[in-house]
Design a protein around this motif. Structure first.
Motif, PDB file in Angstrom:
ATOM      1  N   PRO A 114       0.806  -1.174   0.163  1.00 36.82           N
ATOM      2  CA  PRO A 114       0.066  -0.106   0.083  1.00 36.82           C
ATOM      3  C   PRO A 114       0.826   1.231  -0.017  1.00 36.82           C
ATOM      4  O   PRO A 114       2.182   1.316   0.132  1.00 36.82           O
ATOM      5  N   GLN A 115       0.119   2.418  -0.112  1.00 35.91           N
ATOM      6  CA  GLN A 115       0.825   3.815  -0.415  1.00 35.91           C
ATOM      7  C   GLN A 115       1.015   4.595   0.977  1.00 35.91           C
ATOM      8  O   GLN A 115       1.710   5.219   1.136  1.00 35.91           O
ATOM      9  N   GLY A 135     -10.941   3.207   3.781  1.00 38.90           N
ATOM     10  CA  GLY A 135     -11.799   2.534   2.718  1.00 38.90           C
ATOM     11  C   GLY A 135     -11.229   2.749   1.398  1.00 38.90           C
ATOM     12  O   GLY A 135     -11.639   1.896   0.692  1.00 38.90           O
ATOM     13  N   LYS A 136     -10.054   3.560   1.166  1.00 43.45           N
ATOM     14  CA  LYS A 136      -9.487   3.480  -0.062  1.00 43.45           C
ATOM     15  C   LYS A 136      -8.090   3.099  -0.141  1.00 43.45           C
ATOM     16  O   LYS A 136      -7.111   2.392  -0.848  1.00 43.45           O
ATOM     17  N   SER A 137      -7.415   3.420   1.025  1.00 42.53           N
ATOM     18  CA  SER A 137      -5.839   3.521   1.339  1.00 42.53           C
ATOM     19  C   SER A 137      -5.616   3.148   2.743  1.00 42.53           C
ATOM     20  O   SER A 137      -6.435   3.926   3.778  1.00 42.53           O
ATOM     21  N   TYR A 138      -4.603   2.713   3.111  1.00 41.76           N
ATOM     22  CA  TYR A 138      -3.867   2.852   4.517  1.00 41.76           C
ATOM     23  C   TYR A 138      -3.419   3.907   5.002  1.00 41.76           C
ATOM     24  O   TYR A 138      -2.916   4.787   4.287  1.00 41.76           O
ATOM     25  N   VAL A 139      -3.675   4.484   6.190  1.00 45.94           N
ATOM     26  CA  VAL A 139      -3.438   5.911   6.758  1.00 45.94           C
ATOM     27  C   VAL A 139      -2.064   6.077   6.878  1.00 45.94           C
ATOM     28  O   VAL A 139      -1.253   5.122   7.061  1.00 45.94           O
ATOM     29  N   THR A 199      -9.231  -2.309  17.889  1.00 47.52           N
ATOM     30  CA  THR A 199      -9.549  -0.982  17.804  1.00 47.52           C
ATOM     31  C   THR A 199     -10.619  -0.913  16.445  1.00 47.52           C
ATOM     32  O   THR A 199     -11.162  -1.726  15.879  1.00 47.52           O
ATOM     33  N   ALA A 200     -10.723   0.370  15.938  1.00 44.95           N
ATOM     34  CA  ALA A 200     -11.657   0.740  14.964  1.00 44.95           C
ATOM     35  C   ALA A 200     -10.757   0.527  13.246  1.00 44.95           C
ATOM     36  O   ALA A 200      -9.822   1.308  13.461  1.00 44.95           O
ATOM     37  N   ALA A 201     -11.477   0.067  12.480  1.00 46.30           N
ATOM     38  CA  ALA A 201     -10.655  -0.124  11.012  1.00 46.30           C
ATOM     39  C   ALA A 201     -10.457   1.259  10.555  1.00 46.30           C
ATOM     40  O   ALA A 201      -9.494   1.449   9.854  1.00 46.30           O
ATOM     41  N   HIS A 202     -11.449   2.342  10.875  1.00 49.37           N
ATOM     42  CA  HIS A 202     -11.046   3.515  10.219  1.00 49.37           C
ATOM     43  C   HIS A 202      -9.862   4.245  10.832  1.00 49.37           C
ATOM     44  O   HIS A 202      -9.525   5.275  10.166  1.00 49.37           O
ATOM     45  N   ASN A 261      -1.166   6.824   2.040  1.00 50.15           N
ATOM     46  CA  ASN A 261      -1.317   8.308   2.022  1.00 50.15           C
ATOM     47  C   ASN A 261      -2.576   8.624   2.372  1.00 50.15           C
ATOM     48  O   ASN A 261      -2.994   9.864   2.097  1.00 50.15           O
ATOM     49  N   ALA A 262      -3.269   8.086   3.161  1.00 50.20           N
ATOM     50  CA  ALA A 262      -4.576   8.551   3.602  1.00 50.20           C
ATOM     51  C   ALA A 262      -4.546   9.210   4.825  1.00 50.20           C
ATOM     52  O   ALA A 262      -3.676   8.940   5.796  1.00 50.20           O
ATOM     53  N   GLU A 263      -5.460  10.210   5.073  1.00 48.16           N
ATOM     54  CA  GLU A 263      -5.540  10.824   6.528  1.00 48.16           C
ATOM     55  C   GLU A 263      -6.457  10.129   7.394  1.00 48.16           C
ATOM     56  O   GLU A 263      -7.556   9.436   6.987  1.00 48.16           O
ATOM     57  N   ALA A 264      -6.025   9.951   8.890  1.00 50.88           N
ATOM     58  CA  ALA A 264      -6.853   8.964   9.542  1.00 50.88           C
ATOM     59  C   ALA A 264      -8.174   9.749   9.879  1.00 50.88           C
ATOM     60  O   ALA A 264      -8.384  11.018   9.828  1.00 50.88           O
ATOM     61  N   LYS A 265      -9.140   9.015   9.818  1.00 44.49           N
ATOM     62  CA  LYS A 265     -10.727   9.656   9.871  1.00 44.49           C
ATOM     63  C   LYS A 265     -11.035   9.960  11.253  1.00 44.49           C
ATOM     64  O   LYS A 265     -10.489   9.219  12.172  1.00 44.49           O
ATOM     65  N   LEU A 266     -11.541  10.889  11.603  1.00 42.98           N
ATOM     66  CA  LEU A 266     -12.042  11.263  12.742  1.00 42.98           C
ATOM     67  C   LEU A 266     -13.551  11.054  13.288  1.00 42.98           C
ATOM     68  O   LEU A 266     -13.892  10.941  14.249  1.00 42.98           O
ATOM     69  N   GLU A 267     -14.241  10.874  12.077  1.00 38.92           N
ATOM     70  CA  GLU A 267     -15.710  10.490  12.115  1.00 38.92           C
ATOM     71  C   GLU A 267     -16.207   9.690  11.142  1.00 38.92           C
ATOM     72  O   GLU A 267     -15.482   9.589  10.058  1.00 38.92           O
TER      73      GLU A 267
END
Length: 373
Positions: A47-48, A171-175, A163-166, A50-56
């Motif tokens: 994986p890249q 949902g598109k890339s690893y954080v 923990t939580a998946a998000h 390159n995703a930002e960790a989701k807060l909600e």
């Protein structure tokens, strides 16, 4: 002294001695559970990150939408429960699973049609910041850990954190930071003062963390594939395996009972809310609504608490004692757009029999020890 009644209730719940003794006691499930076994594991491209960790968590599908959703097929369930495994060296695999001993009729008999409790508006902030070694390093608060991507996790085995998946995948890339993820164990440090005798016992202490690297992470495909549609939040959970064992008491997982079986219909969880840096924050509240996969409630929480293990205290008939178990994962604050009218909930993902079988296998490495939830 307005805080005193709530504080006393907190202390009673921590020490594990409820004041009531009902003739009927809510029970953890002791029925034989289904089996979820890996069938085929394949390598994926790295994986890249390159995703930002989701807060909600944001979804157009609210409680009523989930209750009316079609029951998934057997092949759908196998697809949702298949999973990706991310390793600390950056490699990635996908594992397809088989499901045994589970009937789709069980889904139809679940909590899809349960009535909605009267909604209550969020009142005053009912969270408790936990201070002092007597609480922070003792069970159940000692089971809460901080995930380096910004979330909370819960110790569920000697080397595993739920923990939580998000917190791992958007949902598109690893954080960012998922490859070098660490888990922090909160350690209180006495605040330095000229006269320690004058330090108030109610004054917060400075906090520091002891960090352990994550060896590998499991994320269900139901989150990755379903994140863009209605079923994604049903699978918002992940399991982290640490590089070395910790020495703290952990909390076992259990199959989520219906809300009506919970003492006072209450759930509990502790997390590292962003608005109280350095604090472990505990709360409890009543479940207001549920579906087969989700619990909807109005526990006060802020970003950072996502991934907290939601637990309840229920009677273990086999061992004849009250027992706390993780029965869900706090997903976070969710805005639901229902016919153009935004509504807000706090949502927890329930540990259903299939999810229990999957998570337990990730922990144990066999299905023999995963037949009683």
């Amino acid at each position: 002294m307005d805080y005193l009644p709530s504080l006393l209730l907190l202390l009673v719940s921590v020490q594990g001695t409820y004041s009531y003794n009902p003739i009927w006691k809510p029970l953890w499930s002791t029925a034989k559970l289904p089996v979820v076994l890996p069938q085929l594991t394949e390598d994926l491209d790295p994986p890249q990150f390159n995703a930002e960790a989701k807060l909600e968590v944001i979804s157009p599908c609210g409680p009523e939408c989930h209750k009316q959703a079609p029951i998934p097929s057997y092949e759908d369930l196998k697809d949702f429960l298949s999973y990706e495994t991310l390793y600390f060296n950056g490699s990635l695999t996908e594992t397809k699973v088989g499901i045994y001993g589970f009937h789709l009729a069980n889904l139809a008999q679940g909590a899809r049609g349960r009535s909605r409790a009267k909604r209550q508006i969020y009142g005053h902030d009912s969270r408790f910041s936990i201070f002092g070694k007597d609480f922070l390093l003792n069970y159940p608060f000692s089971t809460s850990v901080k995930v380096s991507t910004g979330c909370t996790g819960t110790l569920v085995a000697e080397k595993h954190v739920l923990t939580a998946a998000h917190c791992i995948h958007d949902g598109k890339s690893y954080v960012k930071g998922a490859q070098k993820m660490k888990v922090g164990f909160l350690k209180p440090r006495q605040k330095e003062t000229a006269d320690t005798n004058k330090t108030s016992s109610r004054q917060p202490e400075k906090m520091k963390f002891q960090w352990i690297r994550v060896k590998r992470t499991h994320v269900p495909k139901g989150w990755i594939k379903g994140n863009a549609n209605d079923i994604g939040m049903d699978y918002d959970y992940a399991l982290l395996e640490l590089k070395k064992a910790h020495k703290r008491r952990y909390m076992k997982i259990g199959v989520s009972p219906s809300a009506s079986q919970l003492p006072g219909k209450r759930i509990h969880f502790s997390g590292f809310d962003n608005d109280r840096p350095g604090n472990l924050v505990y709360r409890f509240c009543e479940v207001r609504e549920e579906t087969y996969d989700l619990l909807y409630q109005h526990c006060d929480a802020q970003p950072g608490a996502s991934g907290s293990g939601v637990y309840a205290r229920i009677w273990n008939r086999q061992h004849r004692r009250w027992e706390r178990k993780i029965m869900g994962i706090f997903s976070g604050h969710q805005w639901v757009d229902q016919n153009g009218s935004p509504q807000e909930f706090n949502v927890a993902v329930r540990i259903t029999p299939l999810k229990y079988a999957q998570i337990c296998y990730w922990i144990k490495g066999n299905y023999v020890d995963c037949r009683d939830g």
